[in-house]
Scaffold this active site. Structure first.
Site, short mmCIF file in Angstrom:
data_model
loop_
_atom_site.label_atom_id
_atom_site.label_comp_id
_atom_site.label_asym_id
_atom_site.label_seq_id
_atom_site.Cartn_x
_atom_site.Cartn_y
_atom_site.Cartn_z
N HIS A 17 0.83 -1.21 0.00
CA HIS A 17 0.00 0.00 0.00
C HIS A 17 0.87 1.27 0.00
O HIS A 17 0.60 2.20 -0.75
CB HIS A 17 -0.91 0.02 1.24
CG HIS A 17 -1.92 -1.09 1.29
ND1 HIS A 17 -2.09 -1.90 2.38
CD2 HIS A 17 -2.84 -1.51 0.38
CE1 HIS A 17 -3.06 -2.79 2.15
NE2 HIS A 17 -3.52 -2.57 0.95
N LYS A 41 -16.45 -6.57 6.25
CA LYS A 41 -15.21 -7.35 6.19
C LYS A 41 -14.72 -7.75 7.58
O LYS A 41 -13.70 -8.41 7.70
CB LYS A 41 -14.14 -6.53 5.45
CG LYS A 41 -13.50 -7.28 4.29
CD LYS A 41 -12.48 -6.43 3.54
CE LYS A 41 -11.49 -7.32 2.80
NZ LYS A 41 -10.49 -6.55 2.04
N ARG A 95 -2.60 -6.24 -8.46
CA ARG A 95 -1.41 -7.06 -8.20
C ARG A 95 -1.31 -8.22 -9.14
O ARG A 95 -0.23 -8.64 -9.52
CB ARG A 95 -1.45 -7.58 -6.75
CG ARG A 95 -1.30 -6.50 -5.71
CD ARG A 95 -1.80 -6.95 -4.37
NE ARG A 95 -3.20 -7.30 -4.46
CZ ARG A 95 -3.86 -7.99 -3.56
NH1 ARG A 95 -3.23 -8.41 -2.49
NH2 ARG A 95 -5.14 -8.26 -3.72
N SER A 133 -3.26 -7.98 3.11
CA SER A 133 -3.38 -7.74 4.55
C SER A 133 -3.73 -9.03 5.30
O SER A 133 -3.20 -9.30 6.37
CB SER A 133 -4.44 -6.67 4.81
OG SER A 133 -4.03 -5.46 4.23
N1 COA Z 1 -0.45 -4.09 -1.78
C1 COA Z 1 -0.80 -5.01 -0.89
N2 COA Z 1 -2.04 -5.46 -0.74
C2 COA Z 1 -2.98 -4.92 -1.51
C3 COA Z 1 -2.69 -3.95 -2.45
C4 COA Z 1 -1.35 -3.53 -2.58
N3 COA Z 1 -0.97 -2.62 -3.46
N4 COA Z 1 -3.83 -3.62 -3.08
C5 COA Z 1 -4.79 -4.37 -2.53
N5 COA Z 1 -4.29 -5.17 -1.58
C6 COA Z 1 -5.00 -6.18 -0.80
C7 COA Z 1 -5.49 -5.71 0.50
O1 COA Z 1 -4.50 -5.88 1.49
C8 COA Z 1 -6.68 -6.60 0.71
O2 COA Z 1 -6.27 -7.84 1.20
P1 COA Z 1 -7.22 -8.73 2.10
O3 COA Z 1 -8.44 -9.01 1.29
O4 COA Z 1 -6.35 -9.89 2.35
O5 COA Z 1 -7.51 -7.91 3.32
C9 COA Z 1 -7.21 -6.83 -0.69
O6 COA Z 1 -6.15 -6.57 -1.54
C10 COA Z 1 -8.34 -5.95 -1.12
O7 COA Z 1 -8.56 -5.01 -0.16
P2 COA Z 1 -8.60 -3.46 -0.34
O8 COA Z 1 -7.70 -2.93 -1.39
O9 COA Z 1 -8.44 -2.88 1.03
O10 COA Z 1 -10.01 -3.25 -0.89
P3 COA Z 1 -11.30 -3.65 -0.21
O11 COA Z 1 -11.91 -4.60 -1.15
O12 COA Z 1 -11.16 -4.09 1.19
O13 COA Z 1 -12.00 -2.24 -0.16
C11 COA Z 1 -13.40 -0.49 -0.98
C12 COA Z 1 -12.92 -1.91 -1.11
C13 COA Z 1 -13.14 0.13 0.37
C14 COA Z 1 -12.70 0.32 -2.03
C15 COA Z 1 -14.91 -0.58 -1.26
O14 COA Z 1 -15.50 -1.45 -0.34
C16 COA Z 1 -15.58 0.77 -1.18
O15 COA Z 1 -15.49 1.57 -2.10
N6 COA Z 1 -16.28 1.03 -0.06
C17 COA Z 1 -16.99 2.27 0.15
C18 COA Z 1 -18.50 2.07 -0.02
C19 COA Z 1 -18.88 2.15 -1.47
O16 COA Z 1 -18.74 3.15 -2.15
N7 COA Z 1 -19.43 1.03 -1.96
C20 COA Z 1 -19.88 0.94 -3.33
C21 COA Z 1 -18.76 0.51 -4.24
S1 COA Z 1 -19.30 0.41 -5.90
#
Ligand code: COA
Length: 163
Positions: A17, A41, A95, A133
């Protein structure tokens, strides 16, 4: 001023990140790391702790001068948050191919909701391509060394919460 929102759950923030934030500062004047409360989550770390860990991790990085990096809590719709902060773009990390389906769906939905906000995908350095994560939490819980995967302050929090 160009602003980008980098949203995620960040449970916890990893070196993958922070690598993405660094890359984003070369493209935008202001980068807002938006930490989603995301109860669906069931995050291990509270929103307060996730904000604190991200703030501490990012404050130890030397970003290019004139660039601003902020950490904020994200509640509600991402596109509304982006509009409130006058952001033109949402940043997501890609990724591997396995990320693509979900990211494509998310970007499509966000475009439907706010056609004037673009989603940009950036790939992290290959040394971080396999980090997530949940894997980091699992390694820490099983006594593995997470030094290469997370900032020092996050490692300390993982050791504390897992012990
Ligand atoms: N390096 C390391 N890990 C990464 C990464 C990077 N560059 N990019 C993504 N990841 C990992 C994260 O660690 C996470 O791992 P995990 O699933 O093991 O915890 C996974 O990829 C995805 O997580 P993250 O990038 O945090 O995204 P998310 O899916 O948890 O979050 C939101 C998604 C927050 C963007 C989405 O839920 C959101 O927009 N929420 C707001 C409400 C909303 O608008 N909803 C409607 C959407 S259309």
């Amino acid at each position: 001023m160009t602003t980008v929102i980098y949203p995620g759950t960040f449970d916890p923030i990893t070196n993958g990140h922070t690598d993405l934030v660094k890359r984003a500062t070369t493209l935008f004047d202001k980068v807002i790391l938006a930490i989603a409360v995301n109860p669906a989550k069931s995050p291990v770390f509270s929103i307060e702790k996730r904000l604190e860990m991200a703030n501490t991790a990012l404050s130890s990085i030397d970003f290019p001068s004139q660039k601003s990096v902020q950490v904020c809590e994200l509640e509600g719709l991402l596109v509304n948050f982006a509009k409130d902060h006058q952001a033109k773009a949402i940043l997501r990390g890609l990724r591997a191919v396995s990320d693509f389906d979900y990211e494509f769906q998310l970007a499509g939905m966000n475009r439907k909701l706010a056609p004037d906000i673009e989603t940009l995908f950036v790939t992290p350095s290959e040394k971080y391509a396999y980090i997530s994560s949940s894997l980091v939490r699992e390694i820490a819980a099983l006594g593995g060394d997470v030094t290469d995967f997370v900032p020092e302050n996050v490692k300390a929090e993982l050791l504390r919460i897992m012990s």
